[in-house]
Design a protein around this motif. Structure first.
Motif, PDB file in Angstrom:
ATOM      1  N   GLU A 203      50.924 139.063 -84.334  1.00 22.77           N
ATOM      2  CA  GLU A 203      52.340 138.814 -84.558  1.00 22.77           C
ATOM      3  C   GLU A 203      53.085 139.198 -83.295  1.00 22.77           C
ATOM      4  O   GLU A 203      52.847 140.261 -82.723  1.00 22.77           O
ATOM      5  N   GLN A 204      53.992 138.333 -82.851  1.00 22.45           N
ATOM      6  CA  GLN A 204      54.665 138.544 -81.578  1.00 22.45           C
ATOM      7  C   GLN A 204      56.125 138.129 -81.690  1.00 22.45           C
ATOM      8  O   GLN A 204      56.420 136.999 -82.099  1.00 22.45           O
ATOM      9  N   ALA A 205      57.051 139.026 -81.353  1.00 19.00           N
ATOM     10  CA  ALA A 205      58.466 138.665 -81.296  1.00 19.00           C
ATOM     11  C   ALA A 205      58.715 137.844 -80.040  1.00 19.00           C
ATOM     12  O   ALA A 205      58.266 138.204 -78.947  1.00 19.00           O
ATOM     13  N   VAL A 206      59.421 136.729 -80.191  1.00 15.90           N
ATOM     14  CA  VAL A 206      59.692 135.839 -79.057  1.00 15.90           C
ATOM     15  C   VAL A 206      61.181 135.504 -79.021  1.00 15.90           C
ATOM     16  O   VAL A 206      61.886 135.583 -80.028  1.00 15.90           O
ATOM     17  N   GLY A 207      61.646 135.126 -77.832  1.00 15.16           N
ATOM     18  CA  GLY A 207      63.051 134.794 -77.656  1.00 15.16           C
ATOM     19  C   GLY A 207      63.215 133.801 -76.529  1.00 15.16           C
ATOM     20  O   GLY A 207      62.341 132.961 -76.285  1.00 15.16           O
ATOM     21  N   CYS A 208      64.336 133.900 -75.810  1.00 17.81           N
ATOM     22  CA  CYS A 208      64.633 133.009 -74.687  1.00 17.81           C
ATOM     23  C   CYS A 208      64.825 133.843 -73.424  1.00 17.81           C
ATOM     24  O   CYS A 208      65.264 134.995 -73.481  1.00 17.81           O
ATOM     25  N   VAL A 209      64.497 133.241 -72.289  1.00 12.83           N
ATOM     26  CA  VAL A 209      64.746 133.868 -70.992  1.00 12.83           C
ATOM     27  C   VAL A 209      65.577 132.885 -70.164  1.00 12.83           C
ATOM     28  O   VAL A 209      65.322 131.682 -70.171  1.00 12.83           O
ATOM     29  N   ILE A 210      66.606 133.415 -69.490  1.00 11.61           N
ATOM     30  CA  ILE A 210      67.525 132.587 -68.722  1.00 11.61           C
ATOM     31  C   ILE A 210      67.558 133.062 -67.281  1.00 11.61           C
ATOM     32  O   ILE A 210      67.447 134.266 -67.008  1.00 11.61           O
ATOM     33  N   ARG A 211      67.672 132.124 -66.372  1.00 10.36           N
ATOM     34  CA  ARG A 211      67.788 132.489 -64.959  1.00 10.36           C
ATOM     35  C   ARG A 211      69.093 133.249 -64.729  1.00 10.36           C
ATOM     36  O   ARG A 211      70.162 132.842 -65.177  1.00 10.36           O
ATOM     37  N   ASN A 212      69.010 134.359 -64.012  1.00 17.65           N
ATOM     38  CA  ASN A 212      70.186 135.172 -63.717  1.00 17.65           C
ATOM     39  C   ASN A 212      70.896 134.596 -62.492  1.00 17.65           C
ATOM     40  O   ASN A 212      70.809 135.121 -61.385  1.00 17.65           O
ATOM     41  N   ASP A 213      71.597 133.486 -62.727  1.00 19.72           N
ATOM     42  CA  ASP A 213      72.239 132.727 -61.654  1.00 19.72           C
ATOM     43  C   ASP A 213      73.750 132.755 -61.875  1.00 19.72           C
ATOM     44  O   ASP A 213      74.227 132.429 -62.971  1.00 19.72           O
ATOM     45  N   PRO A 214      74.541 133.132 -60.868  1.00 22.12           N
ATOM     46  CA  PRO A 214      75.999 133.159 -61.035  1.00 22.12           C
ATOM     47  C   PRO A 214      76.588 131.810 -61.441  1.00 22.12           C
ATOM     48  O   PRO A 214      77.687 131.768 -62.012  1.00 22.12           O
ATOM     49  N   ALA A 215      75.883 130.730 -61.164  1.00 22.22           N
ATOM     50  CA  ALA A 215      76.387 129.406 -61.527  1.00 22.22           C
ATOM     51  C   ALA A 215      76.205 129.102 -63.012  1.00 22.22           C
ATOM     52  O   ALA A 215      76.736 128.099 -63.508  1.00 22.22           O
ATOM     53  N   LEU A 216      75.446 129.946 -63.718  1.00 17.42           N
ATOM     54  CA  LEU A 216      75.178 129.727 -65.139  1.00 17.42           C
ATOM     55  C   LEU A 216      76.011 130.684 -65.989  1.00 17.42           C
ATOM     56  O   LEU A 216      76.260 131.818 -65.585  1.00 17.42           O
ATOM     57  N   PRO A 217      76.413 130.253 -67.187  1.00 15.28           N
ATOM     58  CA  PRO A 217      77.160 131.136 -68.101  1.00 15.28           C
ATOM     59  C   PRO A 217      76.211 132.090 -68.837  1.00 15.28           C
ATOM     60  O   PRO A 217      76.078 132.044 -70.071  1.00 15.28           O
ATOM     61  N   VAL A 218      75.554 132.955 -68.091  1.00 13.88           N
ATOM     62  CA  VAL A 218      74.467 133.774 -68.631  1.00 13.88           C
ATOM     63  C   VAL A 218      74.934 134.625 -69.809  1.00 13.88           C
ATOM     64  O   VAL A 218      74.316 134.628 -70.883  1.00 13.88           O
ATOM     65  N   GLN A 219      76.013 135.374 -69.619  1.00 10.69           N
ATOM     66  CA  GLN A 219      76.462 136.270 -70.682  1.00 10.69           C
ATOM     67  C   GLN A 219      76.936 135.497 -71.911  1.00 10.69           C
ATOM     68  O   GLN A 219      76.730 135.931 -73.046  1.00 10.69           O
ATOM     69  N   ARG A 220      77.548 134.325 -71.702  1.00 10.83           N
ATOM     70  CA  ARG A 220      77.959 133.501 -72.836  1.00 10.83           C
ATOM     71  C   ARG A 220      76.751 133.021 -73.619  1.00 10.83           C
ATOM     72  O   ARG A 220      76.750 132.988 -74.850  1.00 10.83           O
ATOM     73  N   VAL A 221      75.686 132.639 -72.913  1.00 13.66           N
ATOM     74  CA  VAL A 221      74.454 132.211 -73.579  1.00 13.66           C
ATOM     75  C   VAL A 221      73.867 133.360 -74.395  1.00 13.66           C
ATOM     76  O   VAL A 221      73.489 133.185 -75.565  1.00 13.66           O
ATOM     77  N   LEU A 222      73.800 134.547 -73.813  1.00 15.64           N
ATOM     78  CA  LEU A 222      73.218 135.691 -74.508  1.00 15.64           C
ATOM     79  C   LEU A 222      74.036 136.069 -75.737  1.00 15.64           C
ATOM     80  O   LEU A 222      73.477 136.349 -76.812  1.00 15.64           O
ATOM     81  N   ARG A 223      75.357 136.068 -75.614  1.00 17.90           N
ATOM     82  CA  ARG A 223      76.204 136.416 -76.757  1.00 17.90           C
ATOM     83  C   ARG A 223      76.091 135.364 -77.858  1.00 17.90           C
ATOM     84  O   ARG A 223      76.095 135.693 -79.051  1.00 17.90           O
ATOM     85  N   THR A 224      75.972 134.103 -77.454  1.00 18.94           N
ATOM     86  CA  THR A 224      75.861 133.028 -78.446  1.00 18.94           C
ATOM     87  C   THR A 224      74.544 133.130 -79.207  1.00 18.94           C
ATOM     88  O   THR A 224      74.516 132.973 -80.437  1.00 18.94           O
ATOM     89  N   LEU A 225      73.456 133.397 -78.517  1.00 13.96           N
ATOM     90  CA  LEU A 225      72.166 133.570 -79.195  1.00 13.96           C
ATOM     91  C   LEU A 225      72.208 134.762 -80.147  1.00 13.96           C
ATOM     92  O   LEU A 225      71.664 134.704 -81.255  1.00 13.96           O
ATOM     93  N   LEU A 226      72.834 135.838 -79.723  1.00 18.52           N
ATOM     94  CA  LEU A 226      72.976 137.011 -80.596  1.00 18.52           C
ATOM     95  C   LEU A 226      73.735 136.635 -81.861  1.00 18.52           C
ATOM     96  O   LEU A 226      73.320 136.980 -82.979  1.00 18.52           O
ATOM     97  N   ARG A 227      74.837 135.908 -81.699  1.00 15.36           N
ATOM     98  CA  ARG A 227      75.640 135.510 -82.859  1.00 15.36           C
ATOM     99  C   ARG A 227      74.865 134.561 -83.767  1.00 15.36           C
ATOM    100  O   ARG A 227      74.889 134.703 -84.999  1.00 15.36           O
ATOM    101  N   MET A 228      74.146 133.605 -83.180  1.00 16.67           N
ATOM    102  CA  MET A 228      73.368 132.661 -83.986  1.00 16.67           C
ATOM    103  C   MET A 228      72.307 133.379 -84.814  1.00 16.67           C
ATOM    104  O   MET A 228      72.049 133.010 -85.965  1.00 16.67           O
ATOM    105  N   LYS A 229      71.699 134.392 -84.234  1.00 13.45           N
ATOM    106  CA  LYS A 229      70.676 135.143 -84.959  1.00 13.45           C
ATOM    107  C   LYS A 229      71.300 136.004 -86.057  1.00 13.45           C
ATOM    108  O   LYS A 229      70.847 136.004 -87.203  1.00 13.45           O
TER     109      LYS A 229
END
Length: 257
Positions: A203-229
């Motif tokens: 059994e393995q917990a899995v998630g998403c990994v995002i490139r830490n790029d200033p051009a990407l909305p990284v924190q928005r993506v992380l907060r959205t995934l948290l809310r969806m879960k």
């Protein structure tokens, strides 16, 4: 005056310009209910629906790149894709600070599956020498010592659905499947022909990994995934395809960004 007004309008229009697309990786070895790939693009499935919803809520279009599983990390490193989902940190132990992980979103349960029900859980170490259905390129840590000793041998197929098709056709007695794919496969069969889980391998917990790029909305993506879960959207998507919502919870060791 007119030129000043035009310049002001241009600035306003640029402010409402569409966000750049979020580029997601799709492994070509995935099968339903994870994803359905038609003409080189995903059309439905748990991961497709989750990624599409994530992009919509972030405010960016979703763009999917279907890749061989072995090429996904190189595509991330070369900035060809932005987000890789259905991954675990233990699978990618040498990730640098160029990447940021989401909270765990799913629990992948790898099962030993048989055509026949068993009264007790099967102990793989006690099996006689024989082939076992596996997916090409996938690692199975709990069975690897048995593969190394040739007690068991891999019978590889291109994706998980093909593995179960070969098991159902009698090509071998046992195969490895994740819980989602087994549930999906059994929905198409009458009860007396369904495949059976005879052991839990991992059994393995899995998630998403995002490139830490200033051009990407990284924190928005992380907060959205948290809310969806937390709001149950991801578990609802799983239930839509497998027939039931998950009963387990992925560990939530996470601080909101």
């Amino acid at each position: 005056m007119r030129s000043a007004l035009a310049a002001c309008l241009l600035v306003t229009m640029n402010g409402f310009a569409a966000e750049p697309a979020l580029r997601f990786s799709i492994a070509d070895s995935w099968a339903m209910p994870m994803v359905q790939i038609e003409r080189g693009q995903p059309t439905q499935g748990i991961l497709h629906d989750m990624m599409a919803s994530l992009a919509t809520q972030v405010g960016s279009p979703a763009r999917f790149h279907v890749l061989a599983r072995a090429r996904v990390q190189a595509a991330m490193d070369h900035k060809e894709i932005d987000i890789r989902c259905y991954a675990a940190q233990s699978w990618l132990p040498n990730q640098s600070s160029d990447y940021i992980w989401s909270i765990p979103l799913f629990v992948q349960r790898d099962l030993l599956v048989s055509r026949e029900p068993h009264a007790a859980q099967v102990i793989p170490q006690n099996l006689p020498p024989q082939p076992v259905g596996t997916v090409l390129g996938y690692a199975y840590p709990s069975l690897q010592p048995l593969f190394d000793s040739h007690q068991l041998t891999r019978d590889d197929a291109r994706n998980q659905d093909q593995v179960l098709q070969k098991l159902w056709a009698g090509r071998y007695r046992y195969a490895v499947s994740n819980q989602w794919t087994l549930d999906w496969f059994n929905q198409t069969l009458p009860p007396n022909q369904q495949l059976h889980s005879v052991a839990i391998l991992q059994e393995q917990a899995v998630g998403c990994v995002i490139r830490n790029d200033p051009a990407l909305p990284v924190q928005r993506v992380l907060r959205t995934l948290l809310r969806m879960k937390m709001l149950g959207e991801i578990d609802d998507i799983i239930g839509l395809y497998t027939g039931h919502r998950p009963t387990e919870s992925a560990p939530q060791h996470y601080e909101a960004p």
